[in-house]
Design a protein around this motif. Structure first.
Motif, PDB file in Angstrom:
ATOM      1  N   PRO A  52      -6.571  -3.472   0.616  1.00  0.00           N
ATOM      2  CA  PRO A  52      -6.736  -2.024   0.720  1.00  0.00           C
ATOM      3  C   PRO A  52      -6.868  -1.429  -0.685  1.00  0.00           C
ATOM      4  N   ASP A  55      -7.778   2.189  -2.997  1.00  0.00           N
ATOM      5  CA  ASP A  55      -7.824   3.648  -2.924  1.00  0.00           C
ATOM      6  C   ASP A  55      -8.583   4.276  -4.084  1.00  0.00           C
ATOM      7  N   VAL A  91     -10.899  -2.749   2.142  1.00  0.00           N
ATOM      8  CA  VAL A  91     -10.598  -1.639   3.046  1.00  0.00           C
ATOM      9  C   VAL A  91     -10.355  -0.363   2.235  1.00  0.00           C
ATOM     10  N   HIS A  92     -11.074   0.693   2.600  1.00  0.00           N
ATOM     11  CA  HIS A  92     -10.799   2.011   2.028  1.00  0.00           C
ATOM     12  C   HIS A  92     -10.651   2.991   3.172  1.00  0.00           C
ATOM     13  N   VAL A  93      -9.556   3.747   3.131  1.00  0.00           N
ATOM     14  CA  VAL A  93      -9.264   4.690   4.205  1.00  0.00           C
ATOM     15  C   VAL A  93      -9.522   6.114   3.727  1.00  0.00           C
ATOM     16  N   PRO A 148      -3.530   6.378   6.344  1.00  0.00           N
ATOM     17  CA  PRO A 148      -3.156   5.085   5.763  1.00  0.00           C
ATOM     18  C   PRO A 148      -1.691   4.718   5.997  1.00  0.00           C
ATOM     19  N   MET A 198      -2.228   1.483   8.618  1.00  0.00           N
ATOM     20  CA  MET A 198      -2.622   0.329   7.799  1.00  0.00           C
ATOM     21  C   MET A 198      -2.369  -1.005   8.499  1.00  0.00           C
ATOM     22  N   ILE A 214      -1.975  -6.024  -1.879  1.00  0.00           N
ATOM     23  CA  ILE A 214      -1.901  -4.577  -2.082  1.00  0.00           C
ATOM     24  C   ILE A 214      -1.017  -4.286  -3.281  1.00  0.00           C
TER      25      ILE A 214
END
Length: 141
Positions: free
Chosen positions: A8, A10, A36-38, A81, A85, A99
């Motif tokens: 993940p 950011d 993964v980008h939220v 997130p 997640m 992470i």
């Protein structure tokens, strides 16, 4: 050992540091990366600008990984997130999550003092993932 490593990101330096380590691990185990980008559900920014920013963040990870022969699947999602997640990681079918302890929003920290683990503080998303993930989580500090 690890077929898919979820990372993940950011857009913070912390996130990119975790991605670099995930790429190193992927090289050693011939793994794929699930970047993964939220996009936060309730953002004050326009969705288009958030989406463009997320695409750029994921592209940076993909470029680094592809330069060393690692296959990357990009996941740009709208979610919370903190709440989602674990579900997101489950959907990537990852066997490892890498992470960083901190993220772009450094004002949301959780302390482990009550558990006598350490006085170090980590981000709330990382902490929730550590507590709820069913796959190993590598926390980068």
């Amino acid at each position: 050992m690890f077929d898919v490593i979820a990372v993940p990101v950011d857009g913070s330096d912390y996130g990119y540091e975790a991605a670099d380590i995930a790429i190193e691990i992927a090289q050693k185990f011939n793994s794929k990366i699930a970047a993964v980008h939220v996009l936060e559900e309730f953002s004050l920014s326009s969705y288009d600008s958030e989406e463009d920013s997320g695409d750029a963040i994921l592209a940076k990870i993909s470029e680094k990984a592809k330069d060393v022969g690692i296959e990357v699947t990009e996941h740009l999602l709208t979610a919370d997130p903190l709440r989602d997640m674990k579900f997101i990681v489950d959907q990537t079918r990852a066997d490892l999550v890498v992470i960083h302890a901190h993220g772009a929003n450094n004002n949301r920290f959780v302390s482990f003092d009550e558990n006598n683990v350490s006085d170090a503080q980590i981000g709330s998303v990382s902490e929730r993932l550590l507590r709820n993930s069913e796959v190993p989580v590598l926390l980068i500090k």
